[in-house]
Write an enzyme that holds these catalytic residues in place. Sequence first.
Site, PDB file in Angstrom:
ATOM      1  N   LYS A  22      92.364 104.531  89.493  1.00 38.95           N
ATOM      2  CA  LYS A  22      92.563 103.402  88.580  1.00 38.95           C
ATOM      3  C   LYS A  22      91.340 103.191  87.695  1.00 38.95           C
ATOM      4  CE  LYS A  22      91.837  98.878  89.936  1.00 38.95           C
ATOM      5  NZ  LYS A  22      91.013  98.092  89.014  1.00 38.95           N
ATOM      6  N   ASN A  23      90.155 103.131  88.319  1.00 39.15           N
ATOM      7  CA  ASN A  23      88.980 102.731  87.543  1.00 39.15           C
ATOM      8  C   ASN A  23      88.458 103.826  86.611  1.00 39.15           C
ATOM      9  OD1 ASN A  23      89.208 100.197  88.543  1.00 39.15           O
ATOM     10  ND2 ASN A  23      87.632 100.421  90.113  1.00 39.15           N
ATOM     11  N   ARG A  92      90.416  93.590  83.387  1.00 37.85           N
ATOM     12  CA  ARG A  92      89.014  93.778  83.053  1.00 37.85           C
ATOM     13  C   ARG A  92      88.838  94.871  81.997  1.00 37.85           C
ATOM     14  NH1 ARG A  92      85.129  90.514  83.561  1.00 37.85           N
ATOM     15  NH2 ARG A  92      83.094  91.482  83.500  1.00 37.85           N
ATOM     16  N   CYS A 116      90.311  90.701  88.364  1.00 37.04           N
ATOM     17  CA  CYS A 116      90.409  89.920  89.597  1.00 37.04           C
ATOM     18  C   CYS A 116      89.345  88.832  89.632  1.00 37.04           C
ATOM     19  CB  CYS A 116      90.210  90.831  90.813  1.00 37.04           C
ATOM     20  SG  CYS A 116      91.658  91.800  91.219  1.00 37.04           S
ATOM     21  N   ARG A 121      81.426  87.692  87.039  1.00 36.44           N
ATOM     22  CA  ARG A 121      81.682  88.885  86.233  1.00 36.44           C
ATOM     23  C   ARG A 121      81.338  88.704  84.739  1.00 36.44           C
ATOM     24  NH1 ARG A 121      87.090  91.861  88.167  1.00 36.44           N
ATOM     25  NH2 ARG A 121      85.795  93.682  87.842  1.00 36.44           N
ATOM     26  N   PRO A 122      80.077  88.351  84.446  1.00 34.22           N
ATOM     27  CA  PRO A 122      79.697  88.233  83.029  1.00 34.22           C
ATOM     28  C   PRO A 122      79.668  89.601  82.342  1.00 34.22           C
ATOM     29  CG  PRO A 122      77.763  88.044  84.441  1.00 34.22           C
ATOM     30  CD  PRO A 122      78.951  88.144  85.363  1.00 34.22           C
ATOM     31  N   ILE A 123      79.552  89.597  81.003  1.00 32.87           N
ATOM     32  CA  ILE A 123      79.505  90.891  80.292  1.00 32.87           C
ATOM     33  C   ILE A 123      78.200  91.025  79.496  1.00 32.87           C
ATOM     34  CG2 ILE A 123      82.027  91.036  80.209  1.00 32.87           C
ATOM     35  CD1 ILE A 123      81.830  90.570  77.157  1.00 32.87           C
ATOM     36  N   GLN A 125      75.471  92.565  80.077  1.00 29.75           N
ATOM     37  CA  GLN A 125      74.865  93.903  80.024  1.00 29.75           C
ATOM     38  C   GLN A 125      75.584  94.798  79.007  1.00 29.75           C
ATOM     39  OE1 GLN A 125      71.921  94.606  81.837  1.00 29.75           O
ATOM     40  NE2 GLN A 125      72.193  92.388  81.893  1.00 29.75           N
ATOM     41  N   ASP A 304      84.893  97.679  96.718  1.00 30.86           N
ATOM     42  CA  ASP A 304      86.359  97.698  96.638  1.00 30.86           C
ATOM     43  C   ASP A 304      87.013  98.091  97.964  1.00 30.86           C
ATOM     44  OD1 ASP A 304      85.984  97.075  94.011  1.00 30.86           O
ATOM     45  OD2 ASP A 304      86.352  99.096  93.263  1.00 30.86           O
ATOM     46  N   ILE A 326      77.748  92.687  95.905  1.00 30.61           N
ATOM     47  CA  ILE A 326      78.121  92.872  94.487  1.00 30.61           C
ATOM     48  C   ILE A 326      78.790  91.615  93.901  1.00 30.61           C
ATOM     49  CG2 ILE A 326      79.361  94.361  92.831  1.00 30.61           C
ATOM     50  CD1 ILE A 326      77.316  95.993  94.387  1.00 30.61           C
ATOM     51  N   ARG A 396      98.880  96.180  90.543  1.00 30.93           N
ATOM     52  CA  ARG A 396      97.961  96.548  89.458  1.00 30.93           C
ATOM     53  C   ARG A 396      97.176  97.808  89.811  1.00 30.93           C
ATOM     54  NH1 ARG A 396      93.781  92.409  88.510  1.00 30.93           N
ATOM     55  NH2 ARG A 396      93.002  94.258  87.484  1.00 30.93           N
TER      56      ARG A 396
HETATM   57  N1  EPU Z   1      77.317  92.167  86.153  1.00 33.28           N
HETATM   58  C1  EPU Z   1      76.590  91.273  85.415  1.00 33.28           C
HETATM   59  N2  EPU Z   1      76.567  91.434  84.055  1.00 33.28           N
HETATM   60  C2  EPU Z   1      77.236  92.415  83.440  1.00 33.28           C
HETATM   61  C3  EPU Z   1      77.991  93.331  84.208  1.00 33.28           C
HETATM   62  C4  EPU Z   1      78.015  93.182  85.570  1.00 33.28           C
HETATM   63  O1  EPU Z   1      75.982  90.353  85.954  1.00 33.28           O
HETATM   64  O2  EPU Z   1      77.176  92.485  82.204  1.00 33.28           O
HETATM   65  C5  EPU Z   1      77.381  92.041  87.632  1.00 33.28           C
HETATM   66  C6  EPU Z   1      78.800  91.671  88.078  1.00 33.28           C
HETATM   67  O3  EPU Z   1      79.023  90.277  88.033  1.00 33.28           O
HETATM   68  C7  EPU Z   1      78.816  92.230  89.482  1.00 33.28           C
HETATM   69  C8  EPU Z   1      77.950  93.486  89.377  1.00 33.28           C
HETATM   70  O4  EPU Z   1      77.125  93.294  88.218  1.00 33.28           O
HETATM   71  O5  EPU Z   1      78.198  91.320  90.335  1.00 33.28           O
HETATM   72  C9  EPU Z   1      78.694  94.787  89.265  1.00 33.28           C
HETATM   73  O6  EPU Z   1      79.626  94.716  88.202  1.00 33.28           O
HETATM   74  P1  EPU Z   1      80.191  95.991  87.440  1.00 33.28           P
HETATM   75  O7  EPU Z   1      79.988  95.790  85.978  1.00 33.28           O
HETATM   76  O8  EPU Z   1      79.679  97.232  88.074  1.00 33.28           O
HETATM   77  O9  EPU Z   1      81.744  95.879  87.748  1.00 33.28           O
HETATM   78  P2  EPU Z   1      82.940  96.078  86.741  1.00 33.28           P
HETATM   79  O10 EPU Z   1      82.644  97.201  85.822  1.00 33.28           O
HETATM   80  O11 EPU Z   1      83.360  94.777  86.190  1.00 33.28           O
HETATM   81  C10 EPU Z   1      84.162  97.919  88.159  1.00 33.28           C
HETATM   82  C11 EPU Z   1      85.512  98.044  88.764  1.00 33.28           C
HETATM   83  C12 EPU Z   1      85.612  97.111  89.948  1.00 33.28           C
HETATM   84  C13 EPU Z   1      84.533  97.452  90.958  1.00 33.28           C
HETATM   85  C14 EPU Z   1      83.161  97.425  90.289  1.00 33.28           C
HETATM   86  C15 EPU Z   1      82.029  97.873  91.191  1.00 33.28           C
HETATM   87  C16 EPU Z   1      86.853  98.586  86.847  1.00 33.28           C
HETATM   88  C17 EPU Z   1      87.901  98.183  85.894  1.00 33.28           C
HETATM   89  N3  EPU Z   1      86.512  97.703  87.771  1.00 33.28           N
HETATM   90  O12 EPU Z   1      84.058  96.561  87.756  1.00 33.28           O
HETATM   91  O13 EPU Z   1      86.884  97.351  90.529  1.00 33.28           O
HETATM   92  O14 EPU Z   1      84.541  96.507  91.998  1.00 33.28           O
HETATM   93  O15 EPU Z   1      83.164  98.257  89.116  1.00 33.28           O
HETATM   94  O16 EPU Z   1      82.241  99.156  91.625  1.00 33.28           O
HETATM   95  O17 EPU Z   1      86.359  99.710  86.818  1.00 33.28           O
HETATM   96  C18 EPU Z   1      88.725  96.862  91.865  1.00 33.28           C
HETATM   97  O18 EPU Z   1      89.150  98.001  91.595  1.00 33.28           O
HETATM   98  O19 EPU Z   1      89.234  96.141  92.764  1.00 33.28           O
HETATM   99  C19 EPU Z   1      87.588  96.338  91.136  1.00 33.28           C
HETATM  100  C20 EPU Z   1      87.256  95.064  91.113  1.00 33.28           C
END
Ligand code: EPU
Length: 417
Positions: A22-23, A92, A116, A121-123, A125, A304, A326, A396
């Site tokens: 999925k990811n 996401r 989810c 989950r801020p953006i 970065q 996950d 995380i 999903r």
């Molecule tokens: N974070 C920040 N700022 C940012 C980005 C991330 O503070 O700009 C924090 C997040 O809040 C979190 C940590 O950094 O605490 C890691 O976040 P990351 O960005 O790695 O996660 P993501 O890209 O939003 C993906 C997967 C998630 C999986 C995580 C970690 C996708 C679509 N989602 O999320 O998958 O948990 O990486 O491996 O690829 C799932 O499949 O159930 C799922 C939630």
Amino acid sequence: MKQIRIQGNNLLTGKISIGGAKNSAVALVPASLLSDDVVTIDNIPNISDIEALNEILQYLGAKVTRENNKMIIDSTNIVNKEIPEEVSKKLRASYYFMSALLGKYKHVEMYFPGGCSIGARPIDQTLKGFKALGAEVIEKDNKFIINAKELVGNTVKLDMPSVGATINTLLVAVKAKGKTTIENAAKEPEIVNVADFLNNMGAKVTGAGTSTITIEGVEKLGKCHIDVIPDRIEAGTYIVLGALIGKNLKIENIIPEHLENLLTKLKNMNADIEIGENYINISAKEELNPIDVQTLGYPGFPTDLQQPLVTLLTQCNGISNLEETIYENRFQNIPYLNEMGANIEINGKSIKINGPSKLVGKEVKATDLRAGACLILAGLKADGETVVTNVEHVLRGYENIIEKLTNVGAKINLEEV
Ligand code: EPU
């Protein structure tokens, strides 16, 4: 609304074949827009997140052909228009369109993505990456208006190894002028899959899978093909299920190296496991040792998989401790597991699981994707009937879950209510 009804406590035996990750797939589909030619993505999982992305692709004017698990995408005539908020909020990964469109057109307008509800989950970065490459970001009422006169390579040092920010920066950098270096990059196999896809199109990405990724910008990206890697989280979920209530349950079409951390934990538990080249055979066992687990970015134990794993920890002989590092809110499954008979205490970022516990069927709610997987596993182990509500979350991310489980002997049905 959809729910899953399970008659539990049947030994599961046979084969489960794992689908595409999925990811990975949710990044590959938006990344396809960067090509000026037709791209083919194979081994696409049959999950609703892909349908949501397909909807966005078609809304933008891409021509999409589906043949079994293959997606052929022609985005030569797409229009760079704003994606409606109700669509981008569905998942996401909608924000991978933000970076792909920015990389291609130097301008994008998009809303904050969904996903989810497992933490803030801020953006920030992702936006840091965009800005470092020359983009100006205006944030207004949950919407981002992003413009760049020119995208120019730079060094981007991420504050944490974020999967999303690594991929988003990569998608903008492939067509930027000059060299970009992403430091403290996430190392997940899905990132390697995305980098391979971009390189197949003609990009120059090196170092994916390590914490430093280097990208030499190119002007044009072309025709290509990629296979989505096997879903290590779907595989891990069914491996845990095998340890819980399997009898020679074979999980096939996997890459065992991607699951090394889970497999080490299962060995420490003294689980009955055989590791093949691209499969795992696993059976339930009476006596399992308790373990300690801490979630971390790859190659650490994946966040996950922690929720599915907790179901198994309720069956170990003694106290297991699990720390979630995380996400701030990934224990919403615990109160439901306790209602089913588990004995788990939550203490901030950690939980203490006192095993073994006899699980009994109850009505429980899937608050998020992996919480849903945890509760389905619990229902399959429990005595009596379990109903898991809100399973749209599960659909999903787990393809054909009812068929896959029915084929190995589970008594499980999907109901519309
Ligand atoms: N974070 C920040 N700022 C940012 C980005 C991330 O503070 O700009 C924090 C997040 O809040 C979190 C940590 O950094 O605490 C890691 O976040 P990351 O960005 O790695 O996660 P993501 O890209 O939003 C993906 C997967 C998630 C999986 C995580 C970690 C996708 C679509 N989602 O999320 O998958 O948990 O990486 O491996 O690829 C799932 O499949 O159930 C799922 C939630």
